[in-house]
Scaffold this motif. Structure first.
Motif, short mmCIF file in Angstrom:
data_model
loop_
_atom_site.label_atom_id
_atom_site.label_comp_id
_atom_site.label_asym_id
_atom_site.label_seq_id
_atom_site.Cartn_x
_atom_site.Cartn_y
_atom_site.Cartn_z
N GLU B 297 0.91 -1.18 0.15
CA GLU B 297 0.12 0.05 -0.02
C GLU B 297 0.76 1.29 0.02
O GLU B 297 0.81 2.18 -0.70
CB GLU B 297 -0.93 0.10 1.24
N LYS B 298 2.03 1.28 0.94
CA LYS B 298 2.99 2.48 1.01
C LYS B 298 3.48 2.50 -0.30
O LYS B 298 3.68 3.77 -0.94
CB LYS B 298 3.74 2.41 1.99
N LEU B 299 4.04 1.72 -0.70
CA LEU B 299 5.01 1.83 -2.00
C LEU B 299 3.91 2.23 -3.24
O LEU B 299 4.58 3.15 -4.27
CB LEU B 299 5.41 0.12 -2.65
N THR B 300 2.67 1.78 -3.27
CA THR B 300 1.92 2.32 -4.52
C THR B 300 1.86 3.87 -4.44
O THR B 300 1.37 4.45 -5.38
CB THR B 300 0.30 1.82 -4.50
N GLN B 301 2.35 4.44 -3.46
CA GLN B 301 2.11 5.82 -3.55
C GLN B 301 3.20 6.53 -4.43
O GLN B 301 3.08 7.75 -4.58
CB GLN B 301 2.13 6.66 -1.96
N LYS B 302 4.32 5.89 -4.30
CA LYS B 302 5.43 6.46 -5.16
C LYS B 302 5.76 5.48 -6.40
O LYS B 302 6.57 6.10 -7.22
CB LYS B 302 6.67 6.56 -4.11
N TYR B 303 5.38 4.69 -6.26
CA TYR B 303 5.82 3.57 -7.69
C TYR B 303 4.75 2.92 -8.14
O TYR B 303 3.53 2.32 -7.55
CB TYR B 303 6.81 2.40 -6.91
N ALA B 304 4.62 2.70 -9.47
CA ALA B 304 3.42 1.99 -10.27
C ALA B 304 3.95 0.64 -10.48
O ALA B 304 5.24 0.58 -11.02
CB ALA B 304 3.35 2.67 -11.68
N PHE B 305 3.15 -0.40 -10.25
CA PHE B 305 3.39 -1.81 -10.57
C PHE B 305 2.30 -2.53 -10.45
O PHE B 305 1.12 -1.96 -10.02
CB PHE B 305 4.49 -2.23 -9.50
N TYR B 306 2.11 -4.02 -10.90
CA TYR B 306 1.07 -4.58 -10.72
C TYR B 306 1.07 -5.58 -9.38
O TYR B 306 2.14 -5.82 -8.94
CB TYR B 306 0.97 -5.79 -11.80
N VAL B 307 -0.23 -5.47 -8.59
CA VAL B 307 -0.23 -6.43 -7.47
C VAL B 307 -0.63 -7.73 -8.04
O VAL B 307 -1.81 -7.97 -8.95
CB VAL B 307 -1.54 -6.11 -6.50
N TRP B 308 0.11 -8.78 -8.41
CA TRP B 308 0.21 -9.75 -9.19
C TRP B 308 -1.04 -11.05 -8.60
O TRP B 308 -1.68 -11.55 -9.36
CB TRP B 308 1.46 -10.57 -9.34
N LYS B 309 -1.02 -11.20 -7.42
CA LYS B 309 -1.65 -12.46 -6.78
C LYS B 309 -1.61 -12.20 -5.34
O LYS B 309 -0.83 -12.02 -4.70
CB LYS B 309 -0.95 -13.66 -7.23
N ASP B 310 -2.95 -12.39 -4.85
CA ASP B 310 -3.17 -12.56 -3.41
C ASP B 310 -2.39 -14.13 -2.94
O ASP B 310 -2.75 -15.00 -3.65
CB ASP B 310 -4.42 -12.64 -3.16
N ILE B 311 -1.56 -13.78 -1.82
CA ILE B 311 -0.94 -14.94 -1.19
C ILE B 311 -1.75 -15.47 0.01
O ILE B 311 -2.18 -16.73 -0.07
CB ILE B 311 0.36 -14.85 -0.93
N ASP B 312 -2.05 -14.72 0.86
CA ASP B 312 -2.94 -14.92 2.16
C ASP B 312 -3.65 -13.70 2.60
O ASP B 312 -3.59 -12.70 1.86
CB ASP B 312 -2.14 -15.54 3.19
N GLU B 313 -3.78 -13.67 3.78
CA GLU B 313 -5.01 -12.45 4.23
C GLU B 313 -3.84 -11.24 4.35
O GLU B 313 -4.38 -10.16 4.17
CB GLU B 313 -5.34 -12.77 5.59
N ASN B 314 -2.54 -11.48 4.72
CA ASN B 314 -1.58 -10.42 4.91
C ASN B 314 -0.65 -10.16 3.82
O ASN B 314 0.06 -8.96 3.71
CB ASN B 314 -0.88 -10.57 6.07
N THR B 315 -0.53 -11.04 2.93
CA THR B 315 0.62 -10.56 2.01
C THR B 315 0.01 -11.06 0.38
O THR B 315 -0.73 -11.67 0.19
CB THR B 315 1.73 -11.84 2.04
N SER B 316 0.67 -10.17 -0.49
CA SER B 316 0.46 -10.57 -2.06
C SER B 316 1.76 -10.53 -2.71
O SER B 316 2.79 -10.09 -2.12
CB SER B 316 -0.51 -9.25 -2.71
N ALA B 317 1.61 -11.15 -3.83
CA ALA B 317 2.91 -11.01 -4.92
C ALA B 317 2.74 -9.78 -5.57
O ALA B 317 1.42 -9.66 -6.18
CB ALA B 317 3.13 -12.33 -5.57
N ILE B 318 3.94 -8.98 -5.79
CA ILE B 318 3.63 -7.94 -6.94
C ILE B 318 4.67 -8.06 -7.97
O ILE B 318 5.61 -9.01 -7.83
CB ILE B 318 4.09 -6.67 -5.86
N ARG B 319 4.58 -7.43 -9.03
CA ARG B 319 5.46 -7.46 -9.86
C ARG B 319 6.19 -6.30 -10.27
O ARG B 319 5.61 -5.28 -10.42
CB ARG B 319 4.46 -8.02 -11.57
#
Lengths: 341, 341, 341, 341
Positions: B297-319
């Motif tokens: 969430e914080k990174l999206t404020q400065k950088y554009a990228f895809y959130v690739w896949k939900d891993i679990d409740e707390n984590t996601s893979a980004i590309r």
């Protein structure tokens, strides 16, 4: 050897290349969602007085034609074209390859008229054993250099409306048509009188690029999907957007076409002065003089061009094409050579 | 906002644009018959040690894939792809639109192996009620950043030969694959082990452009017709020829890919140092770290990228994707930001 | 109202229906692998003196034409047909729907000759911007009742061989052609001189059904897949096999066609006796007399037929078709009515 | 050897053949415009309580599926099917050959549910890089013998409406579904809850023939053209009309399906009594018992059937199919043989 064979022998107008360089490292969103494309579309919509126009930029004319036609027609529907039409004569069956028949009409001047359309409709009544004509495809300027005037386009437009046919105008050389001395059509007229058309960039100053214009929103439904599916959606859409922005922000597009026409007319006048006639009454950047074969033979030693059509034992029509990039010195040289022959 | 979303956010490597400018007014024959394209093809054939390779330049990856596949397959023949394969996941059904089924295989790492192929063949025995698998489509690097090593490609190649399947390698990011630190393949290996492949320019320095390589003459029979028919033959073929000439005359292509990989690995190392893991074992310019959602969430404020896949409740893979144009300062900034979070 | 409009107004020859009944409860393998189909194929191969012929039975003529053409042609290849050819005039763009252009030739008698073919080839030299002619499609008898003689078919066959074109003969009314009084071709000649042809059942005694014949094994490669994919493979292949077995085990097919021709010639003779001329020189079961419009008007009160073409203000050509099922009493009645008018 | 392999091993119900004979020489208009087809359509519209239904008769199931799907979908739109669906598993890529992806869903029982659909939609959001799901294809009974109950079909119908998806029901074995003992759907329900469906004749008493039903007029616009273009319009439409007239004028269709189900259930009960289980919970004419391999081996000496799927080292599921034509003596013999083994 100087090339009068076509209007894509050089690269792009230098101001386009310079703008590509100047904007090169600015990050942009891909797939046509870049700022340059957006700006170019706004300018184009203004110039055609149509706020509803939906515009897409693609790479080339065959791509444009097959995309537009396959998007608008159902499987059993056919498109009517002059036999000289680019979709019939020069695109390797691209339209048939998407499943649609091209119904051809023989013409003297490359232009379709309401009577031609009505004749085709009359020949396609034996439902369901025949295809259903559903679109009229025209080119302006045509493949043989002629142009539609406003009255002709209005009549064709009304005929299409009353017969529930789409009217699609191939504008690979639209700039040359609109800048011809005998032209009375505007970009706004084109947008008002057709369902869909395209503005050719490749043959008038761009590296590559055509602007497809759907004049009503509904016709463009889901066109983005089709664009991607047929391999026509460039990752770096900026390449196309920047070019159209450069061509239209200050009428460069029209200036270039006007120059190309002027060069062709200069050659044509010299040929007329020598007493030769022409295959078609072109007022644009493609001319088709009929010359003695021995003169043609001599010209081929210095100039590249197509021998278009055998007229009789002693003469042939040739095609000479000029462009924004044609060197006026070479035009003068050609005229001198013609005078001497 | 800095863009790590893809590798086509900028224009072209400046030396390409400069060469376009320098050659701009030299007249050339159209439709890929220009001198620059000829020179680029000669250089490429040398680099892949295959004098018989037949090479064509086109605009983009989807166009390439649909052209190659529809050219080589008959109507009832199908292509096998990893489910992550670009032709299945990202091309709007372009292959099916040419009439062919894409048979998908679930994989962990985006790569196909002989056992996968044999399983598919086993499932398609009920002739004539099932499609006939006839081509294997792989990407290198894959859509999830992994690469094939030489042994893997040899085994797949042998499997395809013995089963009479074409092997087609999508090289949209071939430079990144060949420059990966764990790579042991060469361009010559690729040419020797596949039937057809392409070298991606768009994602590695070109404005646009991919080089299709048929490794044997016979497979390319009449491909020029197809190229034109599908709207893929540019009038100004020089645009593509000049770019590939520039990219390959002195290994610029490889230098650029190496840089892109280095930038990605620099970020990856920093992420590993922070103790995070990755969705895939990428050694190329696409990495897929698994991060806590609040950090994302914080990174999206400065950088554009895809959130690739939900891993679990707390984590996601980004590309995160880097390219030849990635600004190392921004990479350092991102690493600093990660360290702080 | 008696129907001379077509040759499919009735069901099947009764002996076919009786055989369907007699064999009805014998279990058979589906999809054309039944014993009846196998027997019918053996008989047909003998009758055409071609042990290598590969034969498939399908439901109808349009299905046959689209299957054969799409199986043999690659995407950029086109088929040449007379403008009166069924694939151009009566099949709703079925061939274009599979992606191929039909190149048409204007003819007087519905037949193609080597000079026609050479003219088409001459017009398609601008590779790769034009389609590649690759097949010649002819009908025997033609759609306007005429037939090819042996010399004509030999010349066309040689032309196709030397130009590397497939020769495909549409035999929707092949029986009528082979039974015409001026015919000198045999089924064996047809098999020897063409690459592929079909024997029409629907218009000569069958409920439905056409026999596609590939004269060489290689051309039929994987045709079973195509048959299934295009929806042409009947689950109960026996329905087609039994009909062809019945039609050919004892020459019923030829007897029926001969009768149909005789009925047409009887009408034609009566019309000639009245001093009227014909649009085409038909010797088969379709005749095209040119009659005064008032007589046509009167005939339409008792007989159904097509008014084929306006000739001038006072006369039109009509089409009268007879078949195996035509009632000779009705033929006599029509002749009497003509005499009185 | 007795055939339990499929439900099309015999010809047609004798009363159909007798009616074909009785009506044989009555002249009729061709191409589906005959009186018998008209009467059959009226009866069907009554039976499904839908005066607006537009009905066409065609030859087979694959033909039906490809016609319906290609008629309703635009090029970028896809159809969702269970992985066991006939269009995916048994039709040689017929749907892809018309240009559309079949998106498959893994299921336990061959049936699709709203959750399956929503999952697919969720996976296809990345416009325009993915296909657009636009149709849901289901079979009733399914390819593994199960049926939809009314609540299930209502839920699916509501989901499709709210998501703007067409719902297409493949009724190759619709009679068997509607006659299953656990069925609570009627033909009227089917017509009310789907957009388009078909009533299979080939697998339930006809020689050949399926009735395509568009439940609203608009969906059938110009379908006659498509029918002709794809080679599906029989010249002698009477052949199909007479069969559906005979099947539905007095509920023969349902009587035949009920008998087929009863024969299957009789076998199933005997197998259950022996303590064996089943791969699927079929209540129709296809059953999939799981048997020891040595027993399967012995059964293959007297009976023809498919070995459907390996379950473990010692057991496999086989498929047994019954039909209107199944000989009850053979059913009893099979049951006896099973008891002895």
């Amino acid at each position: 050897m100087y090339n009068f064979k076509n209007d894509y022998s050089e690269g792009a107008h230098p101001s386009i290349l310079n703008t590509l360089l100047a904007t090169n490292m600015v990050q942009q969103i891909g797939y046509g969602e870049d700022d340059y494309s957006a700006q170019a579309k706004t300018i184009l919509r203004n110039k055609m007085s149509n706020a509803n126009a939906i515009i897409y930029f693609v790479s080339g004319g065959t791509q444009t034609n097959l995309l537009v036609i396959t998007t608008l027609l159902r499987s059993h529907e056919a498109v009517i074209s002059a036999k000289t039409g680019h979709i019939y004569a020069n695109e390797t069956g691209a339209i048939e390859a998407t499943g649609h028949r091209v119904i051809t009409v023989e013409t003297q001047d490359g232009k379709l008229r309401p009577l031609d359309i009505k004749k085709v409709l009359q020949d396609h009544l034996l439902r369901p054993h025949v295809v259903k004509p559903k679109m009229v495809y025209i080119s302006n300027s045509t493949e043989i250099g002629t142009i539609y005037n406003k009255e002709e386009l209005q009549e064709l437009s009304e005929c299409c409306k009353s017969e529930e046919l789409y009217l699609f105008l191939d504008g690979a050389r639209l700039g040359h048509a609109l800048m011809a001395e005998n032209n009375d059509l505007t970009l706004s007229d084109i947008s008002a009188l057709t369902d869909v058309f395209y503005i050719g960039g490749t043959k008038n100053g761009a590296l590559l690029g055509e602007a497809i214009v759907f004049n009503t929103v509904k016709l463009a439904t889901d066109f983005d999907y089709l664009l991607k599916q047929k391999g026509a959606l460039l990752a770096k859409g900026r390449v196309l957007g920047i070019q159209f922005l450069e061509l239209f922000k200050e009428d460069l597009y029209f200036t270039l076409a006007k120059y190309a026409n002027a060069m062709a007319m200069k050659i044509a006048d010299a040929i007329k002065d020598k007493g030769y006639s022409f295959l078609t009454n072109s007022t644009t950047n493609q001319i088709f003089p009929i010359l003695p074969k021995d003169i043609i033979e001599k010209l081929t030693q210095k100039y590249a061009f197509y021998v278009w059509k055998d007229i009789d034992e002693n003469t042939s029509a040739i095609r000479l094409i000029t462009s924004w990039a044609t060197d006026e010195n070479k035009v003068n040289e050609l005229i001198d050579d013609l005078k001497k022959l």
